[in-house]
Design an enzyme around this catalytic site. Structure first.
Site, PDB file in Angstrom:
ATOM      1  N   GLY A  88       0.855  -1.179   0.000  1.00  0.00           N
ATOM      2  CA  GLY A  88       0.000   0.000   0.000  1.00  0.00           C
ATOM      3  C   GLY A  88       0.892   1.230   0.000  1.00  0.00           C
ATOM      4  N   SER A 121       5.898  -5.018  -1.122  1.00  0.00           N
ATOM      5  CA  SER A 121       5.800  -3.612  -1.513  1.00  0.00           C
ATOM      6  C   SER A 121       6.112  -2.729  -0.302  1.00  0.00           C
ATOM      7  CB  SER A 121       4.413  -3.335  -2.100  1.00  0.00           C
ATOM      8  OG  SER A 121       4.331  -2.042  -2.646  1.00  0.00           O
ATOM      9  N   ALA A 122       5.132  -2.000   0.240  1.00  0.00           N
ATOM     10  CA  ALA A 122       5.386  -1.179   1.415  1.00  0.00           C
ATOM     11  C   ALA A 122       5.896  -2.013   2.582  1.00  0.00           C
ATOM     12  CB  ALA A 122       4.107  -0.440   1.822  1.00  0.00           C
ATOM     13  N   HIS A 158       8.943  -3.068  -6.837  1.00  0.00           N
ATOM     14  CA  HIS A 158       8.242  -2.679  -8.074  1.00  0.00           C
ATOM     15  C   HIS A 158       9.214  -2.078  -9.089  1.00  0.00           C
ATOM     16  CE1 HIS A 158       4.280  -3.331  -6.280  1.00  0.00           C
ATOM     17  NE2 HIS A 158       4.622  -2.554  -5.269  1.00  0.00           N
ATOM     18  N   GLU A 193       8.990  -6.992 -10.404  1.00  0.00           N
ATOM     19  CA  GLU A 193       7.747  -7.651 -10.057  1.00  0.00           C
ATOM     20  C   GLU A 193       7.937  -9.167 -10.082  1.00  0.00           C
ATOM     21  OE1 GLU A 193       6.397  -5.194  -8.827  1.00  0.00           O
ATOM     22  OE2 GLU A 193       4.554  -4.830  -9.946  1.00  0.00           O
TER      23      GLU A 193
END
Length: 241
Positions: A88, A121-122, A158, A193
């Protein structure tokens, strides 16, 4: 430690959350006899916390409870069998970890009790020494840079090295090069990714669902691409496989 740091939660064409990394994740959960996990969903701004927990339950086959249901979040972490940190907005996530006084409890759980930490991700970003290599906008006015420091090198999840037609701003490579120019003693690992870094005990491994490598950025040195972690041996205190 048991860390699984993923670039992203889903890959193109696969709607199952963490589907591309299930083999690695389930192996850790089985080895550690994990039946339930605590989800830290603070990075989610436009999604529902409990819906994310249900998605993880469906994907991983264990009970997952969002930490917002606990009156004392730090105590929940102290009892956790596994910690899952959703992707997020990294700024929001890191700020909430500090506001909820969860930095030290998570560090102790992972380092002292060897509780598995799974973050994408985060959730991958905040496992680094700081969140300075996030791709996200600082949506909170009171932002904090230092994070968990479970992994000793900055990661850029990413990562993409494509040049978009008509885009006149800096490329990702140029942005990371700027970071290295300002922070000349630091390195950045760029994860594409569908890829992840896994620390199990003292061993560090790399996996890519798309058979792609990761890149290492350092100031004054040529950017290099690798398919195993041997190139990180001088940067991390792990056995690189």
């Amino acid at each position: 430690m048991e860390l699984i740091l993923l670039s992203n939660g889903k890959t193109s064409g696969d709607e199952e959350l963490l589907g591309y990394a299930k083999k690695q994740i389930l192996a850790v959960l089985e080895r550690r006899k994990v039946a339930k996990a605590i989800l830290i969903p603070y990075a989610l701004i436009r999604s529902d916390y409990d819906a994310r927990a249900r998605d993880l339950e469906s994907s991983l086959g264990i009970s997952v409870t969002s930490i917002h249901h606990f009156d004392k979040p730090a105590e929940a972490i102290a009892q956790a069998e596994c910690i899952i940190v959703s992707g997020g907005n990294t700024w929001m996530l890191n700020q909430m970890l500090h506001e909820k006084d969860l930095i030290v409890p998570i560090q102790r759980a992972v380092r002292e009790r060897e509780v598995p930490y799974i973050g994408w991700s985060a959730g991958c970003n905040v496992a680094c020494p700081s969140i300075r290599t996030t791709n996200d906008m600082p949506v909170r006015s009171s932002v904090v840079l230092p994070s968990l420091g479970l992994f000793p090198v900055q990661i850029n999840p990413h990562y993409i090295d494509a040049h978009l037609s008509g885009h006149m701003g800096e490329t990702r490579d140029e942005r990371i090069a700027e970071f290295c120019a300002v922070n000349q003693t630091e390195s950045v690992v760029a994860l594409r990714e569908g890829s992840l870094l896994q620390i199990s005990g003292t061993k560090l491994r790399y996996y890519s669902a798309k058979d792609q490598g990761f890149k290492i950025f350092r100031h004054g040195q040529e950017t290099t691409e690798h398919v195993d972690t041997a190139a990180l041996s001088e940067l991390v205190p792990f056995t690189c496989c």
